[in-house]
Structures are given as structure tokens and as C-alpha cells.
Design a protein around this motif. Structure first.
Motif, PDB file in Angstrom:
ATOM      1  N   PHE A  29       4.717   3.538  28.844  1.00  0.00           N
ATOM      2  CA  PHE A  29       5.798   2.977  29.697  1.00  0.00           C
ATOM      3  C   PHE A  29       7.030   2.784  29.212  1.00  0.00           C
ATOM      4  N   ASP A  30       8.206   2.486  30.000  1.00  0.00           N
ATOM      5  CA  ASP A  30       9.366   1.980  29.191  1.00  0.00           C
ATOM      6  C   ASP A  30       9.609   0.802  29.164  1.00  0.00           C
ATOM      7  N   ILE A  31      10.145   0.228  27.969  1.00  0.00           N
ATOM      8  CA  ILE A  31      10.439  -1.115  27.957  1.00  0.00           C
ATOM      9  C   ILE A  31      11.922  -1.109  27.387  1.00  0.00           C
ATOM     10  N   HIS A  32      12.456  -2.426  27.972  1.00  0.00           N
ATOM     11  CA  HIS A  32      13.964  -2.866  27.644  1.00  0.00           C
ATOM     12  C   HIS A  32      14.002  -3.865  26.634  1.00  0.00           C
ATOM     13  N   ILE A  33      14.964  -3.799  25.926  1.00  0.00           N
ATOM     14  CA  ILE A  33      15.023  -4.813  24.614  1.00  0.00           C
ATOM     15  C   ILE A  33      16.528  -5.525  24.653  1.00  0.00           C
ATOM     16  N   GLU A  34      16.656  -6.679  24.727  1.00  0.00           N
ATOM     17  CA  GLU A  34      17.882  -7.380  24.656  1.00  0.00           C
ATOM     18  C   GLU A  34      17.840  -8.652  23.722  1.00  0.00           C
ATOM     19  N   ALA A  35      19.007  -8.912  23.231  1.00  0.00           N
ATOM     20  CA  ALA A  35      19.023 -10.161  22.296  1.00  0.00           C
ATOM     21  C   ALA A  35      19.143 -11.393  23.286  1.00  0.00           C
ATOM     22  N   VAL A  36      18.326 -12.295  22.831  1.00  0.00           N
ATOM     23  CA  VAL A  36      18.200 -13.710  23.626  1.00  0.00           C
ATOM     24  C   VAL A  36      19.487 -14.634  23.104  1.00  0.00           C
ATOM     25  N   SER A  37      19.605 -14.443  21.749  1.00  0.00           N
ATOM     26  CA  SER A  37      20.704 -14.925  21.066  1.00  0.00           C
ATOM     27  C   SER A  37      21.282 -14.153  20.087  1.00  0.00           C
ATOM     28  N   ASP A  38      22.450 -14.581  19.328  1.00  0.00           N
ATOM     29  CA  ASP A  38      22.962 -13.732  18.361  1.00  0.00           C
ATOM     30  C   ASP A  38      22.012 -13.384  17.457  1.00  0.00           C
ATOM     31  N   THR A  39      21.409 -12.023  16.988  1.00  0.00           N
ATOM     32  CA  THR A  39      20.351 -11.597  16.466  1.00  0.00           C
ATOM     33  C   THR A  39      20.973 -10.621  15.322  1.00  0.00           C
ATOM     34  N   THR A  40      20.316 -10.633  14.268  1.00  0.00           N
ATOM     35  CA  THR A  40      20.402  -9.549  13.155  1.00  0.00           C
ATOM     36  C   THR A  40      18.966  -8.901  13.020  1.00  0.00           C
ATOM     37  N   LEU A  41      19.005  -7.674  13.249  1.00  0.00           N
ATOM     38  CA  LEU A  41      17.537  -6.840  12.940  1.00  0.00           C
ATOM     39  C   LEU A  41      17.741  -5.962  11.717  1.00  0.00           C
ATOM     40  N   LEU A  42      16.443  -5.645  11.024  1.00  0.00           N
ATOM     41  CA  LEU A  42      16.406  -4.739  10.245  1.00  0.00           C
ATOM     42  C   LEU A  42      15.484  -3.538  11.114  1.00  0.00           C
ATOM     43  N   HIS A  54       0.781  -1.085   0.008  1.00  0.00           N
ATOM     44  CA  HIS A  54      -0.135  -0.176   0.013  1.00  0.00           C
ATOM     45  C   HIS A  54       0.815   1.336   0.006  1.00  0.00           C
ATOM     46  N   LEU A  55       2.093   1.223  -0.239  1.00  0.00           N
ATOM     47  CA  LEU A  55       3.139   2.329  -0.167  1.00  0.00           C
ATOM     48  C   LEU A  55       3.328   2.610  -1.645  1.00  0.00           C
ATOM     49  N   SER A  56       3.275   3.949  -1.952  1.00  0.00           N
ATOM     50  CA  SER A  56       3.570   4.496  -3.382  1.00  0.00           C
ATOM     51  C   SER A  56       5.080   4.070  -3.464  1.00  0.00           C
ATOM     52  N   ALA A  57       5.482   4.178  -4.880  1.00  0.00           N
ATOM     53  CA  ALA A  57       6.958   3.982  -5.117  1.00  0.00           C
ATOM     54  C   ALA A  57       7.937   4.562  -4.277  1.00  0.00           C
ATOM     55  N   PRO A  58       7.643   6.227  -4.526  1.00  0.00           N
ATOM     56  CA  PRO A  58       8.222   6.863  -3.673  1.00  0.00           C
ATOM     57  C   PRO A  58       8.452   6.494  -2.028  1.00  0.00           C
ATOM     58  N   GLU A  59       7.512   6.053  -1.496  1.00  0.00           N
ATOM     59  CA  GLU A  59       7.305   5.816  -0.069  1.00  0.00           C
ATOM     60  C   GLU A  59       8.192   4.489   0.232  1.00  0.00           C
ATOM     61  N   GLN A  60       8.052   3.665  -0.905  1.00  0.00           N
ATOM     62  CA  GLN A  60       8.902   2.387  -0.692  1.00  0.00           C
ATOM     63  C   GLN A  60      10.371   2.748  -0.649  1.00  0.00           C
ATOM     64  N   GLN A  61      10.779   3.483  -1.605  1.00  0.00           N
ATOM     65  CA  GLN A  61      12.177   3.895  -1.769  1.00  0.00           C
ATOM     66  C   GLN A  61      12.488   4.822  -0.350  1.00  0.00           C
ATOM     67  N   PHE A  62      11.685   5.654   0.132  1.00  0.00           N
ATOM     68  CA  PHE A  62      12.007   6.184   1.426  1.00  0.00           C
ATOM     69  C   PHE A  62      12.101   5.367   2.307  1.00  0.00           C
ATOM     70  N   LEU A  63      11.279   4.516   2.567  1.00  0.00           N
ATOM     71  CA  LEU A  63      11.228   3.238   3.482  1.00  0.00           C
ATOM     72  C   LEU A  63      12.685   2.721   3.484  1.00  0.00           C
ATOM     73  N   SER A  64      13.064   1.904   2.237  1.00  0.00           N
ATOM     74  CA  SER A  64      14.298   1.061   2.093  1.00  0.00           C
ATOM     75  C   SER A  64      15.479   2.054   2.695  1.00  0.00           C
ATOM     76  N   GLN A  65      15.357   3.352   2.061  1.00  0.00           N
ATOM     77  CA  GLN A  65      16.544   4.086   2.465  1.00  0.00           C
ATOM     78  C   GLN A  65      16.695   4.358   3.956  1.00  0.00           C
ATOM     79  N   SER A  66      15.744   4.156   4.827  1.00  0.00           N
ATOM     80  CA  SER A  66      15.309   4.478   6.094  1.00  0.00           C
ATOM     81  C   SER A  66      15.946   3.334   7.000  1.00  0.00           C
ATOM     82  N   ILE A  67      16.413   2.224   6.568  1.00  0.00           N
ATOM     83  CA  ILE A  67      16.556   0.979   7.299  1.00  0.00           C
ATOM     84  C   ILE A  67      17.992   0.782   7.323  1.00  0.00           C
ATOM     85  N   SER A  68      18.312   0.330   8.379  1.00  0.00           N
ATOM     86  CA  SER A  68      19.668   0.041   8.919  1.00  0.00           C
ATOM     87  C   SER A  68      19.758  -1.504   9.247  1.00  0.00           C
TER      88      SER A  68
END
Length: 232
Positions: A97-110, A19-33
Motif C-alpha cells: 500500500f502507498d503511504i504519505h509522510i510529512e513533517a509534524v514540526s521542523d525536522t532533520t532526518l538521516l 553486525h556490519l563488517s567494516a566495509p559495510e559500515q563504510q558503505f552505509l555511512s556513505q549512502s546517507i544524506s
């Protein structure tokens, strides 16, 4: 980061992608690490800036709370192919509320940056709907966790954990330490060890270094109807 594999993963795991336009898809893909974390490494705490939306490419992360006394309560875990939206709480005003996040195992995230995700939420109703729907589904997991903590004895909580973990991993042999279980069920390692020893004495599980084998599922399930002395 714009490899075909990562873009395919985004399109497959984010329902709003089509449901993203082509420019939105490009913007999103460029905003990911692409971010790698080691087992037990901190990904986010209350002191960190909002990190945005997380998609687990491999591994597992856990989302938890920490009390003023330092006790941890795991709310839920997220595995490969799943999305964490509470990490983008800064763009969801209903989450306070404040949450905390940690890796349970070796993890790769987008990781979709918070500013980019916020912009897309404001510009595209499908992104906003996805964010709030996903958050509401995760709150169901949170309520299940709270129900266990508030209304179940520890023997029952431990039995539920072993049964659910065994089902999720599709094996009766769990490679997990007592310390890891304690963190995941929100208890002390000594309490976990004491109860596991009781389970072993009854023949419901067998224990070895770093492993727990489920031997009697029916007996563990029966704990949900029968009582043992309360322990926390």
C-alpha cells in the motif's frame, strides 16, 4: 555527512550496526544524506520515488494514508531517535500500500537511500531481520489506529489522543491547534472543535488559542466505559 555525531547516532539507533563488517559500515555511512524539512512539508507521497530508511535526528514526522475522497488517516508518528522503515516499502515486497509522510514540526532526518538499504538487506541477515521486525512493530501501531477508527466513538478517540499526547509530552498543557488534532485523529476540524468545546463545558479541559490544558484525566478515562452520541 560522516560526522562523528551522526555515525554515533546510527550505531546507537540501528541494532544491526554492530553486525556490519567494516566495509559495510563504510558503505552505509556513505549512502546517507542529511535532510531538513519545515513543519507540514511533504516528505514522501505515492508519486515520489522510494526514499529508503529514515532516522529522525530531530523533530517529528507522521505516516498517513489518503482515501480516494481525500480524507487523511494518520497511522502513527515517529519522534526523535526513531526509525521509519515503511518509507523503504519498495524493498519490502510484503508492503503493497502507498503511504504519505510529512513533517509534524521542523525536522532533520538521516536518510539511507533505498538502493543502499536494499543491498544491505540482501547481503546481511541482521539488516533484513531488523527491517521486518521494525515493520511488524509498526503494524501493531497501525492496528491500534484502525481499532480506534472502527470501534471507538469519536469522543473516546479524542480522549485517548489527549491522554496519550499529554503522557508523551509529560505535560498537561498541549500546544496544538484543532486543525492539527483533526489531521492526527482523522476527523474534521469542526468535529474536533465541537467535541473539545463539550469537554471544556464539562470542565475536563480548558481551551485557549493554540493550547489545550487537560484538567480531569479521570473523566477522560471514564469515556472509555460510558457513551455519548456518535460523531465522526
Amino acid at each position: 555527512m560522516n560526522t562523528n555525531h551522526n555515525l554515533q547516532l546510527l550505531s546507537a539507533k540501528l541494532p544491526f550496526w554492530s553486525h556490519l563488517s567494516a566495509p559495510e559500515q563504510q558503505f552505509l555511512s556513505q549512502s546517507i544524506s542529511l535532510c531538513d524539512y519545515k513543519e507540514n512539508q511533504t516528505i514522501h507521497t505515492a508519486e515520489f520515488e522510494c526514499i529508503g530508511l529514515l532516522l529522525v535526528k530531530s523533530g517529528m514526522i507522521r505516516i498517513f494514508l489518503i482515501s480516494e475522497e481525500g480524507k487523511e488517516v494518520t497511522l502513527y508518528r515517529i519522534s526523535e531517535g526513531e526509525v521509519c522503515v515503511l518509507s523503504a516499502a519498495c524493498v519490502l515486497p510484503s508492503i503493497t500500500f502507498d503511504i504519505h509522510i510529512e513533517a509534524v514540526s521542523d525536522t532533520t532526518l538521516l536518510q539511507i537511500s533505498a538502493p543502499a538499504f536494499s543491498r544491505l538487506m540482501k547481503e546481511n541477515i541482521y539488516v533484513e531481520a531488523f527491517a521486518y521486525k521494525t515493520a511488524s512493530l509498526r503494524f501493531s501501531d497501525v492496528m491500534w489506529t484502525m481499532q480506534q477508527i472502527l470501534f471507538m466513538r469519536f469522543d473516546q478517540r479524542l480522549a485517548v489522543f489527549l491522554l496519550e499526547e499529554s503522557a508523551a509530552r509529560d505535560t498537561d498543557v498541549l500546544k496544538i491547534t484543532h486543525e492539527q488534532i483533526a489531521k492526527l485523529v482523522g476527523s474534521a476540524r469542526e468535529v474536533v472543535t465541537r467535541m473539545l468545546n463539550y469537554f471544556a463545558e464539562e470542565g475536563w479541559v480548558t481551551l485557549s488559542r493554540g493550547k489545550i490544558a487537560v484538567k480531569d484525566r479521570d473523566a477522560l478515562k471514564s469515556l472509555l466505559q460510558h457513551s455519548l452520541p456518535q460523531q465522526r
